[in-house]
Scaffold this motif. Structure first.
Motif, PDB file in Angstrom:
ATOM      1  N   LEU A  84      33.748  45.687  42.472  1.00 21.78           N
ATOM      2  CA  LEU A  84      33.998  45.208  44.097  1.00 21.78           C
ATOM      3  C   LEU A  84      34.353  44.341  43.834  1.00 21.78           C
ATOM      4  O   LEU A  84      35.939  43.840  45.290  1.00 21.78           O
ATOM      5  CB  LEU A  84      32.855  45.334  44.355  1.00 21.78           C
ATOM      6  CG  LEU A  84      32.503  45.404  46.336  1.00 21.78           C
ATOM      7  CD1 LEU A  84      32.402  46.510  46.625  1.00 21.78           C
ATOM      8  CD2 LEU A  84      30.675  44.862  46.095  1.00 21.78           C
ATOM      9  N   TYR A  85      34.511  43.122  42.775  1.00 22.08           N
ATOM     10  CA  TYR A  85      35.109  41.815  42.938  1.00 22.08           C
ATOM     11  C   TYR A  85      36.431  42.156  43.034  1.00 22.08           C
ATOM     12  O   TYR A  85      37.152  41.211  43.743  1.00 22.08           O
ATOM     13  CB  TYR A  85      34.973  40.856  41.718  1.00 22.08           C
ATOM     14  CG  TYR A  85      35.745  39.740  41.874  1.00 22.08           C
ATOM     15  CD1 TYR A  85      35.703  38.516  42.742  1.00 22.08           C
ATOM     16  CD2 TYR A  85      36.327  39.186  40.785  1.00 22.08           C
ATOM     17  CE1 TYR A  85      36.272  37.621  42.589  1.00 22.08           C
ATOM     18  CE2 TYR A  85      36.791  38.165  41.246  1.00 22.08           C
ATOM     19  CZ  TYR A  85      36.599  37.806  41.634  1.00 22.08           C
ATOM     20  OH  TYR A  85      37.609  35.870  41.703  1.00 22.08           O
ATOM     21  N   THR A 144      32.709  37.920  47.389  1.00 25.79           N
ATOM     22  CA  THR A 144      32.450  38.805  48.420  1.00 25.79           C
ATOM     23  C   THR A 144      31.274  39.557  47.343  1.00 25.79           C
ATOM     24  O   THR A 144      29.906  39.836  47.828  1.00 25.79           O
ATOM     25  CB  THR A 144      32.399  39.516  49.512  1.00 25.79           C
ATOM     26  OG1 THR A 144      33.504  39.234  50.143  1.00 25.79           O
ATOM     27  CG2 THR A 144      31.417  40.852  50.759  1.00 25.79           C
ATOM     28  N   ALA A 145      31.689  40.388  46.534  1.00 25.53           N
ATOM     29  CA  ALA A 145      30.822  40.988  45.466  1.00 25.53           C
ATOM     30  C   ALA A 145      29.455  39.913  44.852  1.00 25.53           C
ATOM     31  O   ALA A 145      28.409  40.680  45.154  1.00 25.53           O
ATOM     32  CB  ALA A 145      31.612  41.674  44.028  1.00 25.53           C
ATOM     33  N   LYS A 170      34.140  30.831  50.180  1.00 23.56           N
ATOM     34  CA  LYS A 170      35.141  31.940  50.157  1.00 23.56           C
ATOM     35  C   LYS A 170      35.867  31.720  51.264  1.00 23.56           C
ATOM     36  O   LYS A 170      36.815  32.119  51.794  1.00 23.56           O
ATOM     37  CB  LYS A 170      34.636  32.534  50.991  1.00 23.56           C
ATOM     38  CG  LYS A 170      35.602  34.916  50.978  1.00 23.56           C
ATOM     39  CD  LYS A 170      34.021  35.852  51.838  1.00 23.56           C
ATOM     40  CE  LYS A 170      35.851  36.516  52.203  1.00 23.56           C
ATOM     41  NZ  LYS A 170      34.532  37.510  52.411  1.00 23.56           N
ATOM     42  N   ARG A 176      38.435  44.078  44.472  1.00 26.54           N
ATOM     43  CA  ARG A 176      38.899  44.557  46.037  1.00 26.54           C
ATOM     44  C   ARG A 176      38.698  43.498  47.004  1.00 26.54           C
ATOM     45  O   ARG A 176      39.377  43.311  47.981  1.00 26.54           O
ATOM     46  CB  ARG A 176      38.475  45.913  46.237  1.00 26.54           C
ATOM     47  CG  ARG A 176      38.592  47.182  45.434  1.00 26.54           C
ATOM     48  CD  ARG A 176      37.748  47.998  45.408  1.00 26.54           C
ATOM     49  NE  ARG A 176      38.445  48.971  44.867  1.00 26.54           N
ATOM     50  CZ  ARG A 176      38.040  50.145  44.977  1.00 26.54           C
ATOM     51  NH1 ARG A 176      37.006  51.124  46.539  1.00 26.54           N
ATOM     52  NH2 ARG A 176      38.315  51.862  44.589  1.00 26.54           N
ATOM     53  N   LEU A 177      37.069  42.841  46.460  1.00 26.36           N
ATOM     54  CA  LEU A 177      36.620  42.321  48.120  1.00 26.36           C
ATOM     55  C   LEU A 177      36.485  40.090  47.639  1.00 26.36           C
ATOM     56  O   LEU A 177      35.915  40.239  48.604  1.00 26.36           O
ATOM     57  CB  LEU A 177      35.157  42.712  48.408  1.00 26.36           C
ATOM     58  CG  LEU A 177      35.259  44.113  48.780  1.00 26.36           C
ATOM     59  CD1 LEU A 177      33.425  44.503  49.131  1.00 26.36           C
ATOM     60  CD2 LEU A 177      36.166  44.205  50.508  1.00 26.36           C
TER      61      LEU A 177
END
Length: 395
Positions: free
Chosen positions: A275-276, A282-283, A390, A278-279
Motif C-alpha cells: 500500500l505504501y 498514507t499507508a 505528506k 502505491r499511496l
C-alpha cells in the motif's frame, strides 16, 4: 522482470531468511530469559536491569553504528560483526551457571543487534528500491516474524518435553539454538560473497547514484511523527499483564494471543508495504489510525472478543511500522546517509517507546482512562504530523 530486479529480490529474500533463523535464536531466548536468570539465582532487580539496560544500549548505540557504517562505507563489516555477537551470545548460555555471566551475554546480544541493524537495513533498502521499498521491507518482516513465532515455540516445547532438572532443560534448549544461529551466519556469509556491494542496486547503469532529497526538515518532521507513534504504542507485556490481572484468559492462552498478533504482523507488513508503494505515507497514516484503537479495545472494552480484536489491531500496527517506517527512510534519504538515518530512526523510536511505556505503566495504576487517552492522543498526534509531512513532500 529485469535481471537487476530479480537479483534485488533474491537479496531481500536471502536477508529475510537470515532474519528468520536469527529471530529463532534471540526471540526464543527472550521468552525464557527471566525464568532462566531466576533459576541461576538472580534477583528481580537484576532481571529488570538486564532487560532495560540491554534495550537502552541496543537502541542508543544504533545511532553511532549507523554513522560509522556510512563513514567507513563498510556495511557488511558492521553486519557480520553485529550478527556474530547477536547470534552466538545466546547459545553460549548453554554453558553458563552464573547469573552475572548470563547477564553479560544477554546485554552482548542486544549490543550485537545495535551494531548490525542500521547497516543491514541500509543494504536491504538499496535492494528494496528496485522492487518497491514497502514491498521489499514487507517481505523481510514477514519472514522475520516466522522466526519470531517459531523461536518461543521451540523453547516452550523443549522445556515441556525434555526430562531432567529445570536448569538442565534450559541449557539443552540454548544448545539447540546453535543450529539456527549457524544457519543464519552461513546465509549471511553467502550473501556477502554473492552481493558484495548492495549499494549498486540503487545506482543507474552509468554508475551515478539516483538523486534523493537530503537529510533535512522532512526527515526531522518524520522523526517527530515516529517519536509520537512510538510513545503512544502500548507494550504487549502491559496488555498481557492487564489480561492476567482481570482474569480474562487462562495463562496458556496469552502466549497464543501473542502468536496471533505476530501472524497478523507478518501479513500486515506485506499488505501495508504494498500500500505504501502505491499511496505513500498514507499507508502509515491508515495503519496508525487503526492501531490506535488497540488500547481502548484491550483495556476498556468488555468481553474477550474485543480484547482479541485489540491484540489483532496491535499486530497490524506493528507490522506496518516494521515495513513502512523503514521504507519511508529509503525514499527520503540518499544512500550514503542511510545508515545514520536508520540508526537515528531506531534511537528515536526506542527512547520514545521506553518513555511512553513508562508513563503508561504509571498511569495504569491510577487511571485506565487516562492511560488510554494518552495512548490515543500521542498516536493521533503522530497522524497529524504525518499529514503535514505528506502535504510538504512526496513520501
Amino acid at each position: 522482470m529485469s535481471q537487476r530486479v530479480r537479483s534485488a529480490m533474491a537479496f531481500i529474500v536471502l536477508m529475510g531468511f537470515v532474519s528468520l533463523f536469527s529471530d529463532i535464536v534471540y526471540e526464543g531466548a527472550r521468552g525464557v530469559a527471566g525464568p532462566f536468570l531466576l533459576e541461576l539465582g538472580a534477583s528481580a532487580a537484576v532481571v529488570a536491569f538486564t532487560a532495560g539496560f540491554g534495550e537502552l544500549v541496543g537502541y542508543v548505540l544504533r545511532l553511532f553504528s549507523g554513522y560509522l557504517a556510512d563513514r567507513t562505507k563498510r556495511p557488511w563489516l558492521f553486519t557480520l560483526v553485529g550478527y556474530s555477537f547477536n547470534l552466538f551470545a545466546i547459545p553460549l548460555l548453554a554453558f553458563v551457571w552464573d547469573w552475572r555471566i548470563a547477564m553479560l551475554l544477554m546485554i552482548l546480544e542486544r549490543t550485537g543487534k545495535a551494531i548490525r541493524k542500521p547497516a543491514r537495513d541500509s543494504m536491504v533498502s538499496y535492494a528494496a528500491k528496485q522492487v518497491g521499498p514497502g514491498f521489499g521491507f514487507g517481505i523481510e518482516e514477514a519472514l522475520d516474524q516466522i522466526g519470531a513465532v517459531s523461536g518461543p515455540l521451540i523453547l516452550s516445547l523443549i522445556l515441556s518435553f525434555k526430562s531432567g532438572e529445570l536448569l538442565e532443560r534450559y541449557h539443552f534448549g540454548f544448545s539447540i539454538l546453535w543450529i539456527p544461529a549457524s544457519i543464519s551466519m552461513i546465509l549471511l556469509i553467502v550473501g556477502r560473497f554473492l552481493f558484495p556491494r548492495p549499494i549498486e542496486f540503487e545506482k543507474e547503469p552509468t554508475g551515478r547514484s539516483q538523486q534523493s532529497s537530503r537529510l533535512g526538515f522532512e526527515a526531522v518532521l518524520y522523526l517527530v511523527a515516529v517519536g509520537l507513534l512510538a510513545a503512544g504504542f502500548v507494550d504487549f507485556p502491559l496488555m498481557s499483564y492487564h489480561m492476567a490481572k482481570q482474569e480474562l484468559f487462562v495463562s496458556a492462552v496469552v502466549p497464543l494471543l501473542y502468536s496471533v498478533a505476530m501472524g497478523v504482523d507478518a501479513a500486515s507488513a506485506i499488505f501495508f508495504g504494498r500500500l505504501y508503494d502505491r499511496l505513500g505515507i498514507t499507508a502509515l497514516i491508515a495503519s496508525t489510525a487503526v492501531g490506535s484503537l488497540a488500547a481502548p479495545l484491550t483495556f476498556l472494552a468488555k468481553g474477550k472478543l474485543w480484547v482479541v480484536l485489540g491484540v489483532s489491531l496491535w499486530g497490524i500496527s506493528m507490522g506496518a511500522q516494521e515495513s513502512v517506517m523503514k521504507a519511508v527512510i529509503a525514499k527520503i534519504i540518499p544512500p550514503e546517509k542511510r545508515g545514520f538515518a536508520y540508526g537515528l530512526l531506531n534511537s528515536v523510536f526506542g527512547v520514545s517507546w521506553f518513555a511512553g511505556s513508562f508513563a503508561m505503566g504509571l498511569l495504569y495504576q491510577s487511571s485506565l482512562g487516562l492511560m488510554v487517552s494518552l495512548s490515543l492522543l500521542l498516536q493521533l498526534g503522530s497522524v497529524a504530523v504525518m499529514y503535514v509531512l505528506k502535504a510538504r513532500a512526496a513520501v
